[in-house]
Write an enzyme that holds these catalytic residues in place. Structure first.
Site, PDB file in Angstrom:
ATOM      1  N   CYS A 108      30.464 -24.320  58.320  1.00 57.26           N
ATOM      2  CA  CYS A 108      31.433 -23.317  59.445  1.00 57.26           C
ATOM      3  C   CYS A 108      32.945 -23.398  59.469  1.00 57.26           C
ATOM      4  O   CYS A 108      33.793 -22.783  60.036  1.00 57.26           O
ATOM      5  CB  CYS A 108      30.963 -23.949  60.870  1.00 57.26           C
ATOM      6  SG  CYS A 108      29.149 -23.564  61.166  1.00 57.26           S
ATOM      7  N   PHE A 113      22.995 -18.949  65.300  1.00 57.37           N
ATOM      8  CA  PHE A 113      23.577 -18.471  64.167  1.00 57.37           C
ATOM      9  C   PHE A 113      23.450 -16.688  64.084  1.00 57.37           C
ATOM     10  O   PHE A 113      22.470 -16.454  64.671  1.00 57.37           O
ATOM     11  CB  PHE A 113      23.234 -19.143  62.880  1.00 57.37           C
ATOM     12  CG  PHE A 113      23.916 -20.217  62.586  1.00 57.37           C
ATOM     13  CD1 PHE A 113      25.149 -20.508  62.015  1.00 57.37           C
ATOM     14  CD2 PHE A 113      23.448 -21.502  62.934  1.00 57.37           C
ATOM     15  CE1 PHE A 113      25.929 -21.448  61.624  1.00 57.37           C
ATOM     16  CE2 PHE A 113      23.964 -22.649  62.673  1.00 57.37           C
ATOM     17  CZ  PHE A 113      25.288 -22.772  61.978  1.00 57.37           C
ATOM     18  N   ASN A 151      27.311 -17.723  66.498  1.00 64.73           N
ATOM     19  CA  ASN A 151      28.012 -18.814  65.585  1.00 64.73           C
ATOM     20  C   ASN A 151      27.751 -18.213  64.301  1.00 64.73           C
ATOM     21  O   ASN A 151      26.812 -18.133  63.423  1.00 64.73           O
ATOM     22  CB  ASN A 151      27.724 -20.147  65.308  1.00 64.73           C
ATOM     23  CG  ASN A 151      28.339 -20.928  64.529  1.00 64.73           C
ATOM     24  OD1 ASN A 151      29.110 -20.565  63.672  1.00 64.73           O
ATOM     25  ND2 ASN A 151      28.083 -22.208  64.392  1.00 64.73           N
TER      26      ASN A 151
END
Ligand code: CAA
Length: 413
Positions: A160, A211, A341
């Site tokens: 990330c 995600f 995300n």
């Protein structure tokens, strides 16, 4: 403040343009758990489905975009079977999907920048969905018609914090190469890790809850002395003052990525939010004190914050660890809400959201509750495997990189 603010005499790199893109397919969060359990043929796992619903309800996510389609799953049933090798199928899909998504974002960044793609001297591409050479960087260069001499670097599996790492690298390249113009493109597709839910892998369920897919692109270059012969381009949006990376000791198993024949395996410990909360202030002290921008007892509300939206609990940890007022992380929370995300790409969406809010303010359209986020100085933060915290000190340009539709002459250092 401990010492005077840094001057802008040094030719620091700056973000000159930003572009983002997402796949067309969009899944609303309230439909996501039903969709996920249906397409993975897991509706019989009633308790696990209920747990994921609880995770999603508390995620702060409203919707997400995905490349993965039911046709892809039908064509590759091995994507759902943890016992079957599926890496070839995943990489085969990602080989096209990653550069195409990156190109959509990069084309927008280049259009905003205002110069031809052929003026790009360096290309930095990051993705967690790749293990190819030539890889997404070479394909993106081809799709955009970049020069054969463009200097390419690809970053695989930086998790990330990949977007922060790519921007740090671009800053170094721009500051050490006169007239360099660096295109950074970060593209993420969760299909590299997508798997059926498994009671033994609750951290994978957390990843599946959070995600989403997207790509962000940025043009980076230095803004130096006036040069009448310099090409016309978009003025700086954020100046990039300094960058740092800290690995928190003893945490190297808390977030990890492992590529295997089953695809990419994310391991995300439940301790990550607490570790971030405990470690962030020291990290920001180290990054900001040398510039005279450290916080102190009153917290860190004198800065704007571009936090990577790794999860709602991660943003809560930043807020608590830095004693931030409500609203300081509004840009990150909005990106999390609208896209989930997006791993490495997400930080570029946050930069884009921050500058959009500043433009609205400059245009007289005040945001409801977030007026205090228009500080001149700020920091970008991302957490990745390690546990690694990447930071970059930013200074928002006085115009927010936008003076009507005006562009100005900007030269390199
Ligand atoms: C990949 C990289 O390089 C870097 C990264 O960004 S890694 C990703 C970073 N993100 C994270 O670490 C996840 C952050 N977590 C969150 O945002 C939140 O915990 C969440 C949205 C998932 C849930 O919200 P919450 O406020 O914690 O709700 P909470 O009620 O405590 O938890 C909901 C359920 O999820 C479970 N859960 C939460 N975190 C978990 C974890 N890490 N592992 C397993 N289960 C977890 C809880 O046990 C709980 O289960 P029950 O309802 O059965 O009791």
């Amino acid at each position: 403040m401990a010492s005077p603010l840094p001057t802008m005499e040094t030719a620091h790199a700056a973000v000159l343009a930003i572009g983002t893109a997402n796949p067309a397919k969009c899944v609303a969060q309230e439909e996501y758990v039903d969709w996920y359990f249906r397409v993975t043929k897991s509706d019989h796992l009633v308790d696990l489905k209920a747990k994921m619903k609880r995770m999603c309800d508390k995620s702060g996510i409203r919707k997400r975009h995905l490349c993965l389609t039911e046709d892809m799953i039908a064509a590759h049933p091995e994507l759902l079977d943890r016992a079957a090798p599926s890496l070839d199928a995943r990489l085969g899909i990602a080989r096209d999907a990653v550069p195409e998504l990156a190109m959509a974002a990069a084309a927008r960044a280049i259009a905003e920048w205002g110069r031809p793609a052929a003026d790009i001297t360096h290309l930095v591409v990051s993705t967690n969905a790749g293990a190819h050479a030539p890889g997404a960087d070479a394909r993106l260069a081809e799709l955009l018609g970049l020069r054969a001499t463009v200097q390419r670097t690809v970053l695989y599996m930086h998790g990330c914090s990949a977007g922060c790492s790519a921007l740090r690298l671009a800053k170094d390249i721009a500051e050490s190469n006169r007239r360099a113009r660096v295109l950074v493109a970060c593209a993420e597709v969760f299909l590299i890790a997508f798997a059926a839910p498994d009671e033994a892998r609750l951290d994978a369920l957390v990843a599946a809850s959070l995600f989403g897919d997207g790509a962000g692109a940025v043009i980076v270059g230095t803004d130096g002395d006036d040069d009448p012969g310099a090409p016309v381009e978009h003025p700086p949006i954020f100046h990039m003052l300094s960058a740092s990376q800290t690995t928190i000791a003893g945490t190297h198993q808390r977030v990890s990525l492992q590529l295997s024949e089953r695809g990419l395996d994310y391991k995300i410990s439940g301790e990550v939010p607490a570790l971030v909360r405990a470690g962030i202030e020291r990290c920001m002290e180290d990054a900001l004190a040398p510039l005279g921008l450290a916080g102190g007892g009153g917290g860190w509300n004198h800065l704007f914050w571009a936090m990577h939206p790794g999860g709602r609990a991660i943003l809560d940890s930043y807020e608590a660890g830095l004693r931030l007022e409500p609203g300081k992380l509004a840009a990150s929370r909005r990106v999390l809400s609208e896209y989930g995300n997006m791993s490495g790409a997400a930080i570029i969406f946050v930069l884009d959201e921050l500058r959009r809010r500043r433009r609205r303010r400059d245009g007289g359209e005040e945001e409801e509750e977030e007026s205090d986020e228009y500080c001149e100085w700020g920091a970008m933060v991302g957490v990745g495997p390690g546990l690694t915290i990447e930071t970059m000190v930013l200074r928002a340009s006085a115009t927010g990189g936008h003076v009507g539709d005006e562009v100005k002459k900007s030269t390199t250092a």
